[in-house]
Design a protein around this motif. Structure first.
Motif, PDB file in Angstrom:
ATOM      1  N   SER A 175     -29.430  69.493  87.692  1.00  0.00           N
ATOM      2  CA  SER A 175     -28.015  69.747  87.416  1.00  0.00           C
ATOM      3  C   SER A 175     -27.095  68.625  87.885  1.00  0.00           C
ATOM      4  CB  SER A 175     -27.588  71.052  88.091  1.00  0.00           C
ATOM      5  OG  SER A 175     -27.752  70.955  89.502  1.00  0.00           O
ATOM      6  N   GLU A 176     -27.633  67.616  88.554  1.00  0.00           N
ATOM      7  CA  GLU A 176     -26.814  66.567  89.162  1.00  0.00           C
ATOM      8  C   GLU A 176     -26.685  65.344  88.256  1.00  0.00           C
ATOM      9  OE1 GLU A 176     -28.154  68.068  93.617  1.00  0.00           O
ATOM     10  OE2 GLU A 176     -28.914  66.158  92.848  1.00  0.00           O
ATOM     11  N   THR A 177     -25.571  64.661  88.404  1.00  0.00           N
ATOM     12  CA  THR A 177     -25.277  63.505  87.561  1.00  0.00           C
ATOM     13  C   THR A 177     -26.082  62.293  88.025  1.00  0.00           C
ATOM     14  OG1 THR A 177     -23.024  64.294  87.166  1.00  0.00           O
ATOM     15  CG2 THR A 177     -23.445  61.952  86.773  1.00  0.00           C
ATOM     16  N   VAL A 178     -26.668  61.578  87.059  1.00  0.00           N
ATOM     17  CA  VAL A 178     -27.368  60.321  87.327  1.00  0.00           C
ATOM     18  C   VAL A 178     -26.759  59.236  86.444  1.00  0.00           C
ATOM     19  CG1 VAL A 178     -29.574  59.085  87.283  1.00  0.00           C
ATOM     20  CG2 VAL A 178     -29.519  61.515  87.902  1.00  0.00           C
ATOM     21  N   LEU A 179     -26.352  58.145  87.057  1.00  0.00           N
ATOM     22  CA  LEU A 179     -25.788  57.018  86.327  1.00  0.00           C
ATOM     23  C   LEU A 179     -26.620  55.769  86.607  1.00  0.00           C
ATOM     24  CD1 LEU A 179     -21.992  57.545  87.121  1.00  0.00           C
ATOM     25  CD2 LEU A 179     -23.203  58.211  85.040  1.00  0.00           C
ATOM     26  N   THR A 180     -26.704  54.900  85.599  1.00  0.00           N
ATOM     27  CA  THR A 180     -27.468  53.660  85.727  1.00  0.00           C
ATOM     28  C   THR A 180     -26.543  52.468  85.553  1.00  0.00           C
ATOM     29  OG1 THR A 180     -29.456  54.729  84.838  1.00  0.00           O
ATOM     30  CG2 THR A 180     -29.406  52.321  84.805  1.00  0.00           C
ATOM     31  N   HIS A 181     -26.700  51.464  86.405  1.00  0.00           N
ATOM     32  CA  HIS A 181     -25.918  50.239  86.258  1.00  0.00           C
ATOM     33  C   HIS A 181     -26.826  49.037  86.490  1.00  0.00           C
ATOM     34  CE1 HIS A 181     -24.855  49.196  90.698  1.00  0.00           C
ATOM     35  NE2 HIS A 181     -25.905  49.981  90.685  1.00  0.00           N
ATOM     36  N   ASN A 182     -26.288  47.821  86.246  1.00  0.00           N
ATOM     37  CA  ASN A 182     -27.112  46.631  86.429  1.00  0.00           C
ATOM     38  C   ASN A 182     -26.345  45.468  87.065  1.00  0.00           C
ATOM     39  OD1 ASN A 182     -25.522  45.714  84.326  1.00  0.00           O
ATOM     40  ND2 ASN A 182     -27.186  45.599  82.824  1.00  0.00           N
ATOM     41  N   SER A 221     -21.415  46.706  91.825  1.00  0.00           N
ATOM     42  CA  SER A 221     -20.608  47.909  91.961  1.00  0.00           C
ATOM     43  C   SER A 221     -21.139  49.033  91.082  1.00  0.00           C
ATOM     44  CB  SER A 221     -19.157  47.619  91.572  1.00  0.00           C
ATOM     45  OG  SER A 221     -18.406  48.819  91.508  1.00  0.00           O
ATOM     46  N   ALA A 222     -21.149  50.240  91.628  1.00  0.00           N
ATOM     47  CA  ALA A 222     -21.565  51.404  90.846  1.00  0.00           C
ATOM     48  C   ALA A 222     -20.564  51.743  89.755  1.00  0.00           C
ATOM     49  CB  ALA A 222     -21.755  52.606  91.765  1.00  0.00           C
ATOM     50  N   THR A 267     -20.019  51.688  83.990  1.00  0.00           N
ATOM     51  CA  THR A 267     -20.588  53.033  84.026  1.00  0.00           C
ATOM     52  C   THR A 267     -19.470  54.042  83.809  1.00  0.00           C
ATOM     53  OG1 THR A 267     -20.264  53.492  86.390  1.00  0.00           O
ATOM     54  CG2 THR A 267     -22.246  52.249  85.787  1.00  0.00           C
ATOM     55  N   LYS A 268     -19.837  55.300  83.725  1.00  0.00           N
ATOM     56  CA  LYS A 268     -18.865  56.378  83.565  1.00  0.00           C
ATOM     57  C   LYS A 268     -18.534  57.041  84.900  1.00  0.00           C
ATOM     58  CE  LYS A 268     -20.204  57.383  78.792  1.00  0.00           C
ATOM     59  NZ  LYS A 268     -20.708  58.406  77.834  1.00  0.00           N
ATOM     60  N   LEU A 269     -18.761  56.310  85.994  1.00  0.00           N
ATOM     61  CA  LEU A 269     -18.538  56.902  87.308  1.00  0.00           C
ATOM     62  C   LEU A 269     -17.085  57.310  87.514  1.00  0.00           C
ATOM     63  CD1 LEU A 269     -19.403  57.723  90.110  1.00  0.00           C
ATOM     64  CD2 LEU A 269     -19.266  55.323  90.822  1.00  0.00           C
ATOM     65  N   GLN A 270     -16.151  56.430  87.213  1.00  0.00           N
ATOM     66  CA  GLN A 270     -14.743  56.754  87.431  1.00  0.00           C
ATOM     67  C   GLN A 270     -14.322  57.941  86.571  1.00  0.00           C
ATOM     68  OE1 GLN A 270     -12.200  53.483  88.352  1.00  0.00           O
ATOM     69  NE2 GLN A 270     -10.536  54.264  87.091  1.00  0.00           N
ATOM     70  N   THR A 271     -14.762  57.968  85.330  1.00  0.00           N
ATOM     71  CA  THR A 271     -14.451  59.084  84.439  1.00  0.00           C
ATOM     72  C   THR A 271     -15.022  60.391  84.981  1.00  0.00           C
ATOM     73  OG1 THR A 271     -14.425  57.633  82.504  1.00  0.00           O
ATOM     74  CG2 THR A 271     -14.749  59.994  82.108  1.00  0.00           C
ATOM     75  N   ARG A 272     -16.257  60.341  85.467  1.00  0.00           N
ATOM     76  CA  ARG A 272     -16.893  61.551  85.984  1.00  0.00           C
ATOM     77  C   ARG A 272     -16.170  62.080  87.209  1.00  0.00           C
ATOM     78  NH1 ARG A 272     -18.438  66.263  85.489  1.00  0.00           N
ATOM     79  NH2 ARG A 272     -20.264  66.983  86.663  1.00  0.00           N
ATOM     80  N   THR A 294     -18.896  49.241  96.075  1.00  0.00           N
ATOM     81  CA  THR A 294     -18.440  50.496  95.470  1.00  0.00           C
ATOM     82  C   THR A 294     -17.347  51.132  96.315  1.00  0.00           C
ATOM     83  OG1 THR A 294     -20.628  50.815  94.489  1.00  0.00           O
ATOM     84  CG2 THR A 294     -19.198  52.754  94.640  1.00  0.00           C
ATOM     85  N   PHE A 295     -17.509  51.107  97.632  1.00  0.00           N
ATOM     86  CA  PHE A 295     -16.517  51.630  98.568  1.00  0.00           C
ATOM     87  C   PHE A 295     -15.172  50.941  98.354  1.00  0.00           C
ATOM     88  CE2 PHE A 295     -14.294  51.967 102.559  1.00  0.00           C
ATOM     89  CZ  PHE A 295     -14.754  53.095 103.209  1.00  0.00           C
ATOM     90  N   ARG A 296     -15.180  49.617  98.271  1.00  0.00           N
ATOM     91  CA  ARG A 296     -13.934  48.862  98.105  1.00  0.00           C
ATOM     92  C   ARG A 296     -13.247  49.205  96.784  1.00  0.00           C
ATOM     93  NH1 ARG A 296     -12.790  44.552 101.296  1.00  0.00           N
ATOM     94  NH2 ARG A 296     -14.308  43.986 102.906  1.00  0.00           N
ATOM     95  N   HIS A 297     -14.014  49.337  95.715  1.00  0.00           N
ATOM     96  CA  HIS A 297     -13.428  49.680  94.416  1.00  0.00           C
ATOM     97  C   HIS A 297     -12.799  51.069  94.488  1.00  0.00           C
ATOM     98  CE1 HIS A 297     -13.222  49.573  89.920  1.00  0.00           C
ATOM     99  NE2 HIS A 297     -13.145  50.877  90.126  1.00  0.00           N
ATOM    100  N   ALA A 298     -13.524  52.006  95.075  1.00  0.00           N
ATOM    101  CA  ALA A 298     -13.011  53.378  95.165  1.00  0.00           C
ATOM    102  C   ALA A 298     -11.714  53.426  95.965  1.00  0.00           C
ATOM    103  CB  ALA A 298     -14.057  54.282  95.797  1.00  0.00           C
TER     104      ALA A 298
END
Length: 211
Positions: A108-115, A118-119, A123-128, A151-155
Motif C-alpha cells: 500500500s506504500e508509495t515507491v518512487l524511482t529516480h536517477n 535529489s529524490a 519524480t512525482k514526490l512533490q505532487t504526492r 532532498t532535505f534542502r529541497h524540501a
C-alpha cells in the motif's frame, strides 16, 4: 508561521534502503563503509522508523535509485555517477536495486524511482506530498551527505518542516555524516528515531518556534 501543507500531518521518506548501499556485498560504499561496525545499528534504526510510521498510520514513501541497463541514462558529470558506471551498479532489474531485506515497502506504500541525487528530481514526490497535505517530513536513508541532505534542502526550500532521523542514516565516511547533520540542523530538526516515535513523529518545535 507559513508552511507548506498542514504541520500536524507528517510523511516519512525512506531513501535508498537498497542492497547496493546497505548489504556487505553491495558495490557502493558511500552509504556504509566496508566492515563498518555501525551497519547493524543503522539497519535496526531504519527498521524502527518504518515500523513506527506504520503503527501510527503515517504515510511512507520509499525512494529508490536505479539506472537503465548499460547505464544509458546516466549523465556522468561527476565522480559519483562515473563511479556507478565503473562499478556496474544500480542497474534496473539487478539485485543491487532491490530493497534491503526487512526494509521493503508494503504493497500500500508509495515507491518512487529516480536517477540523480535529489529524490525530487524528475519524480512525482512533490505532487504526492501535496496530495497527502502533509506539512512535516521525516527523512532517513543513505547516504546522509548525498540523497538525504540534498532532498532535505529541497524540501526546506519549498516550505516543508523537515526532520532527519540521524541514526537511520549513514555515510561511508563518518566525518561526512556528522558534517551533513550539522548542515541540516540549520534548516530543520535532527533527532533520533526513538525520540521521533516518542512524540509520535510530530515536529520538535511548535509554530511559534518554541520547543
Amino acid at each position: 508561521m507559513l508552511t507548506r501543507g498542514d504541520p500536524t500531518r507528517t510523511a516519512v521518506l525512506a531513501l535508498h534502503y537498497q542492497n547496493e548501499v546497505l548489504h556487505p556485498d553491495g558495490a557502493i560504499r558511500m552509504g556504509v563503509a566496508d566492515g563498518d561496525t555501525q551497519r547493524a545499528s543503522v539497519l535496526a534504526a531504519a527498521g524502527r522508523l518504518l515500523a513506527g510510521a506504520r503503527d501510527l498510520d503515517i504515510p511512507l514513501i520509499h525512494v529508490r535509485i536505479a539506472f537503465a541497463p548499460g547505464h544509458e541514462d546516466v549523465i556522468a558529470n561527476g565522480p559519483i555517477f562515473r563511479n556507478v558506471i565503473a562499478r556496474k551498479a544500480m542497474e534496473e532489474g539487478s539485485w543491487g536495486v532491490r530493497f534491503y531485506p526487512g526494509l521493503e515497502p508494503h504493497d500500500s506504500e508509495t515507491v518512487l524511482t529516480h536517477n540523480r541525487v535529489s529524490a525530487f528530481h524528475r519524480t512525482k514526490l512533490q505532487t504526492r506530498l501535496d496530495e497527502l497535505g502533509v506539512g512535516h517530513l521525516v527523512l532517513a536513508g543513505v547516504a546522509t551527505h548525498s540523497v538525504v541532505e540534498t532532498t532535505f534542502r529541497h524540501a526546506a526550500d519549498v516550505g516543508w518542516l523537515v526532520t532527519v532521523a540521524k541514526d537511520a542514516c549513514s555515510s561511508g565516511d563518518q566525518e561526512l555524516h556528522r558534517a551533513s547533520l550539522t548542515n541540516m540542523a540549520l534548516l530543520g530538526e535532527v533527532d533520533t528515531v526513538d525520540a521521533l516515535a516518542a512524540r509520535r513523529f510530530s515536529p520538535a518545535h511548535d509554530e511559534d518556534g518554541g520547543s
